[in-house]
Design a protein around this motif. Structure first.
Motif, PDB file in Angstrom:
ATOM      1  N   MET A 190     -62.462  58.130 -70.217  1.00  0.00           N
ATOM      2  CA  MET A 190     -63.746  58.525 -69.644  1.00  0.00           C
ATOM      3  C   MET A 190     -64.762  57.400 -69.749  1.00  0.00           C
ATOM      4  SD  MET A 190     -64.103  62.512 -70.870  1.00  0.00           S
ATOM      5  CE  MET A 190     -65.738  62.599 -70.155  1.00  0.00           C
ATOM      6  N   ILE A 191     -64.778  56.680 -70.875  1.00  0.00           N
ATOM      7  CA  ILE A 191     -65.729  55.576 -71.043  1.00  0.00           C
ATOM      8  C   ILE A 191     -65.434  54.465 -70.037  1.00  0.00           C
ATOM      9  CG2 ILE A 191     -66.495  53.766 -72.619  1.00  0.00           C
ATOM     10  CD1 ILE A 191     -66.098  55.723 -74.921  1.00  0.00           C
ATOM     11  N   LEU A 192     -64.162  54.125 -69.897  1.00  0.00           N
ATOM     12  CA  LEU A 192     -63.792  53.074 -68.945  1.00  0.00           C
ATOM     13  C   LEU A 192     -64.147  53.467 -67.513  1.00  0.00           C
ATOM     14  CD1 LEU A 192     -60.327  51.907 -70.332  1.00  0.00           C
ATOM     15  CD2 LEU A 192     -62.514  50.716 -70.478  1.00  0.00           C
ATOM     16  N   LYS A 193     -63.881  54.693 -67.144  1.00  0.00           N
ATOM     17  CA  LYS A 193     -64.192  55.133 -65.779  1.00  0.00           C
ATOM     18  C   LYS A 193     -65.692  55.180 -65.544  1.00  0.00           C
ATOM     19  CE  LYS A 193     -59.934  57.700 -64.896  1.00  0.00           C
ATOM     20  NZ  LYS A 193     -59.315  58.992 -64.535  1.00  0.00           N
ATOM     21  N   LEU A 194     -66.472  55.539 -66.571  1.00  0.00           N
ATOM     22  CA  LEU A 194     -67.926  55.539 -66.425  1.00  0.00           C
ATOM     23  C   LEU A 194     -68.453  54.123 -66.223  1.00  0.00           C
ATOM     24  CD1 LEU A 194     -70.559  57.134 -66.472  1.00  0.00           C
ATOM     25  CD2 LEU A 194     -70.625  56.856 -68.955  1.00  0.00           C
ATOM     26  N   LEU A 195     -67.887  53.158 -66.962  1.00  0.00           N
ATOM     27  CA  LEU A 195     -68.289  51.765 -66.774  1.00  0.00           C
ATOM     28  C   LEU A 195     -67.913  51.282 -65.384  1.00  0.00           C
ATOM     29  CD1 LEU A 195     -67.293  50.255 -70.263  1.00  0.00           C
ATOM     30  CD2 LEU A 195     -69.584  50.860 -69.437  1.00  0.00           C
TER      31      LEU A 195
ATOM     32  N   LEU B 208     -65.816  62.162 -58.108  1.00  0.00           N
ATOM     33  CA  LEU B 208     -64.766  62.893 -57.393  1.00  0.00           C
ATOM     34  C   LEU B 208     -63.498  62.049 -57.265  1.00  0.00           C
ATOM     35  CD1 LEU B 208     -63.797  65.311 -55.704  1.00  0.00           C
ATOM     36  CD2 LEU B 208     -64.861  64.233 -53.719  1.00  0.00           C
ATOM     37  N   LEU B 209     -63.635  60.772 -56.976  1.00  0.00           N
ATOM     38  CA  LEU B 209     -62.467  59.893 -56.860  1.00  0.00           C
ATOM     39  C   LEU B 209     -61.756  59.743 -58.199  1.00  0.00           C
ATOM     40  CD1 LEU B 209     -63.899  57.108 -54.512  1.00  0.00           C
ATOM     41  CD2 LEU B 209     -62.319  58.952 -53.911  1.00  0.00           C
ATOM     42  N   SER B 210     -62.512  59.682 -59.277  1.00  0.00           N
ATOM     43  CA  SER B 210     -61.880  59.604 -60.604  1.00  0.00           C
ATOM     44  C   SER B 210     -61.106  60.876 -60.922  1.00  0.00           C
ATOM     45  CB  SER B 210     -62.934  59.331 -61.669  1.00  0.00           C
ATOM     46  OG  SER B 210     -63.819  60.434 -61.811  1.00  0.00           O
ATOM     47  N   ILE B 211     -61.647  62.021 -60.516  1.00  0.00           N
ATOM     48  CA  ILE B 211     -60.937  63.287 -60.724  1.00  0.00           C
ATOM     49  C   ILE B 211     -59.673  63.325 -59.877  1.00  0.00           C
ATOM     50  CG2 ILE B 211     -61.101  65.792 -60.444  1.00  0.00           C
ATOM     51  CD1 ILE B 211     -64.074  65.568 -61.059  1.00  0.00           C
ATOM     52  N   MET B 212     -59.760  62.848 -58.647  1.00  0.00           N
ATOM     53  CA  MET B 212     -58.577  62.818 -57.783  1.00  0.00           C
ATOM     54  C   MET B 212     -57.484  61.913 -58.349  1.00  0.00           C
ATOM     55  SD  MET B 212     -58.792  64.899 -55.331  1.00  0.00           S
ATOM     56  CE  MET B 212     -57.301  64.273 -54.559  1.00  0.00           C
ATOM     57  N   SER B 213     -57.869  60.833 -59.000  1.00  0.00           N
ATOM     58  CA  SER B 213     -56.858  59.962 -59.609  1.00  0.00           C
ATOM     59  C   SER B 213     -56.064  60.716 -60.668  1.00  0.00           C
ATOM     60  CB  SER B 213     -57.528  58.729 -60.207  1.00  0.00           C
ATOM     61  OG  SER B 213     -58.337  59.069 -61.327  1.00  0.00           O
ATOM     62  N   TYR B 214     -56.733  61.573 -61.436  1.00  0.00           N
ATOM     63  CA  TYR B 214     -56.010  62.357 -62.437  1.00  0.00           C
ATOM     64  C   TYR B 214     -55.160  63.450 -61.796  1.00  0.00           C
ATOM     65  CZ  TYR B 214     -55.042  65.800 -66.018  1.00  0.00           C
ATOM     66  OH  TYR B 214     -54.406  66.696 -66.835  1.00  0.00           O
ATOM     67  N   LEU B 215     -55.725  64.127 -60.789  1.00  0.00           N
ATOM     68  CA  LEU B 215     -54.984  65.213 -60.148  1.00  0.00           C
ATOM     69  C   LEU B 215     -53.709  64.700 -59.490  1.00  0.00           C
ATOM     70  CD1 LEU B 215     -57.846  67.324 -58.524  1.00  0.00           C
ATOM     71  CD2 LEU B 215     -56.499  67.870 -60.547  1.00  0.00           C
ATOM     72  N   LEU B 216     -53.795  63.571 -58.807  1.00  0.00           N
ATOM     73  CA  LEU B 216     -52.601  63.028 -58.164  1.00  0.00           C
ATOM     74  C   LEU B 216     -51.585  62.556 -59.200  1.00  0.00           C
ATOM     75  CD1 LEU B 216     -54.153  61.084 -55.151  1.00  0.00           C
ATOM     76  CD2 LEU B 216     -52.821  63.179 -55.099  1.00  0.00           C
ATOM     77  N   PHE B 217     -52.051  62.040 -60.328  1.00  0.00           N
ATOM     78  CA  PHE B 217     -51.122  61.672 -61.399  1.00  0.00           C
ATOM     79  C   PHE B 217     -50.401  62.908 -61.937  1.00  0.00           C
ATOM     80  CE2 PHE B 217     -49.962  60.755 -65.781  1.00  0.00           C
ATOM     81  CZ  PHE B 217     -49.326  59.527 -65.652  1.00  0.00           C
TER      82      PHE B 217
ATOM     83  N   LEU C 246     -52.390  54.243 -67.209  1.00  0.00           N
ATOM     84  CA  LEU C 246     -52.201  53.743 -68.578  1.00  0.00           C
ATOM     85  C   LEU C 246     -52.111  54.870 -69.596  1.00  0.00           C
ATOM     86  CD1 LEU C 246     -54.628  50.674 -68.579  1.00  0.00           C
ATOM     87  CD2 LEU C 246     -52.143  50.690 -68.283  1.00  0.00           C
ATOM     88  N   GLN C 247     -52.578  56.074 -69.249  1.00  0.00           N
ATOM     89  CA  GLN C 247     -52.495  57.240 -70.127  1.00  0.00           C
ATOM     90  C   GLN C 247     -53.131  56.958 -71.490  1.00  0.00           C
ATOM     91  OE1 GLN C 247     -50.919  60.727 -69.400  1.00  0.00           O
ATOM     92  NE2 GLN C 247     -52.086  59.646 -67.834  1.00  0.00           N
ATOM     93  N   LEU C 248     -54.367  56.475 -71.441  1.00  0.00           N
ATOM     94  CA  LEU C 248     -55.140  56.262 -72.656  1.00  0.00           C
ATOM     95  C   LEU C 248     -55.686  57.589 -73.149  1.00  0.00           C
ATOM     96  CD1 LEU C 248     -57.084  53.109 -71.401  1.00  0.00           C
ATOM     97  CD2 LEU C 248     -54.991  53.151 -72.777  1.00  0.00           C
TER      98      LEU C 248
END
Length: 419
Positions: A64-69, A124-133, A56-58
């Motif tokens: 970060m808030i959404l991923k923390l939730l 780590l999975l959240s970071i990987m989602s950004y790296l792959l994007f 979504l490129q928010l």
């Protein structure tokens, strides 16, 4: 015109990003086989949500808030029960994070709790989602991640119980399709083809899919050679210290009379040990051992000559007198043993083929010897009793086992290890 181009770009990027998500799944699926990770479906679901939020490129703060939730919700699914709309489990999560951060600051890494380890894994999975994007959408480069995925899957398949047969096929199809699409779009973007047909990317993508599919089918149907080299896994495991390295000699599968040191690397060996002519199929007894030391098997029973008198048939078992002849195979390198191999119960006294016979009452090992020492026979013939049991009668019997049976054959072995 701009709106149409934006929609085309969004669909193209969603396709590339979705393929990268499927490639990341090949890293998650083997985890239950190689670690004590549970709830793998929860980790896959949370990872998919991470990818959607990243796509979504928010803004950075909102993302970060959404991923923390989402991480908190994932921890709730794995570790907590009860109502979701409650502050109790949130308080527990924050207290666990504070405690484990303190442990990290003092270097007590081995004391980190499972909840905090899962929290770090979600991060780590959240970071990987950004790296792959970034790799697929912005940089248009995915070869590095693809190579590491192939290495990861093959290593897991080689050194663990995880069967990566279909995982390797999926990685091949998804990886090469993603690599081809990323390369094609990067070339188009670097050199815009204003005069090219509008559907050129779609045609190239279909051609790429056709080529990969054709190559996969041909590879599946084509004849394949048997392995030309011996299995290198035991040598690699010994080199890196995996498994028992006390004995560096490569062992082979098959019968051996030394079981005091087990473990380590081994090689397959289908060489026959002996041939037997018998009227029925049997399991063949060589020897029996009763005590496991943690490294191998030993005998703790005293050596005592067996009484060669046998009971008659009873209501639960009937015996048939049979004869067999046994000869050791030349393929085995003429390796002989100073004891007999036999099925059922031997009908022998204390001699066989002019040599002495000692059959142990506990292990039932029938050793052959003379005045000079052990004797290794290359062939021999003997009679034996073959039992047939009445299973239902044995199950309905209330008769107790003799004390000698309970003492030597039903004991519970408990080994205490001190560190």
């Amino acid at each position: 015109m701009r709106l149409e181009k934006k929609q085309i770009d969004s669909g193209r990027d969603f396709l590339l990003y979705g393929l990268s998500f499927l490639l990341l799944l090949e890293w998650l699926l083997p985890l239950p086989y190689v670690t004590d990770t549970g709830f793998i479906s929860v980790f896959v679901l949370i990872t998919a949500v991470f990818f959607f939020i990243t796509y979504l490129q928010l803004s950075v703060i909102i993302s970060m808030i959404l991923k923390l939730l989402v991480i908190c919700y994932g921890l709730y699914l794995v570790f907590f029960e009860g109502p979701f709309f409650s502050t109790e489990w949130l308080i527990v999560i924050f207290s666990e994070v504070r405690l484990n951060v303190q442990l990290m600051l003092v270097g007590a890494w081995h004391e980190l709790t499972d909840l905090f380890r899962s929290f770090l894994f979600f991060v780590l999975l959240s970071i990987m989602s950004y790296l792959l994007f970034y790799w697929t959408v912005h940089a248009r480069r995915i070869l590095f991640f693809l190579l590491f995925t192939v290495v990861y899957v093959t290593v897991i398949d080689t050194f663990t119980i995880y069967d990566a047969t279909f995982a390797i096929i999926r990685t091949f199809l998804i990886g090469f399709l993603l690599l081809g699409l990323v390369t094609m779009y990067r070339m188009i973007e670097q050199q815009p083809l204003y005069s090219a047909p509008k559907l050129l990317p779609v045609r190239l993508a279909m051609l790429l899919v056709l080529m990969i599919g054709t190559g996969g089918v041909l590879g599946l149907l084509s004849p394949k050679f048997d392995p030309q080299w011996e299995d290198p896994v035991p040598f690699v495991r010994a080199a890196v210290g995996i498994g028992n390295s006390a004995d560096s000699t490569m062992q082979r599968i098959g019968y051996g009379d030394s079981d005091e040191q087990l473990g380590g690397g081994f090689q397959d060996d289908d060489t026959p040990v002996f041939y037997a002519a018998a009227s029925k199929a049997h399991y063949w007894r060589g020897e029996t051992k009763d005590f496991y030391t943690g490294r191998g098997w030993e005998n703790t029973t005293p050596a005592e000559q067996r009484n060669f008198t046998y009971g008659e048939n009873n209501q639960f078992v009937e015996y048939e007198i049979l004869e067999t002849e046994l000869a050791f195979a030349v393929e085995s390198g003429e390796r002989l043993f100073p004891h007999l191999f036999y099925p059922g119960q031997l009908l022998l006294d204390d001699h066989i083929m002019d040599v002495n016979l000692f059959q142990d009452v506990y292990t039932e090992k029938a050793s052959t010897y003379n005045e000079a020492g052990p004797v290794e026979l290359s062939n021999y013939r003997y009679e034996y009793r073959y039992p047939s049991y009445q299973i239902e009668g044995l199950r309905s019997s209330t008769e107790q086992d003799p004390d000698v049976i309970k003492q030597y054959y039903t004991q519970l072995l408990i080994i205490y290890l001190s560190v």
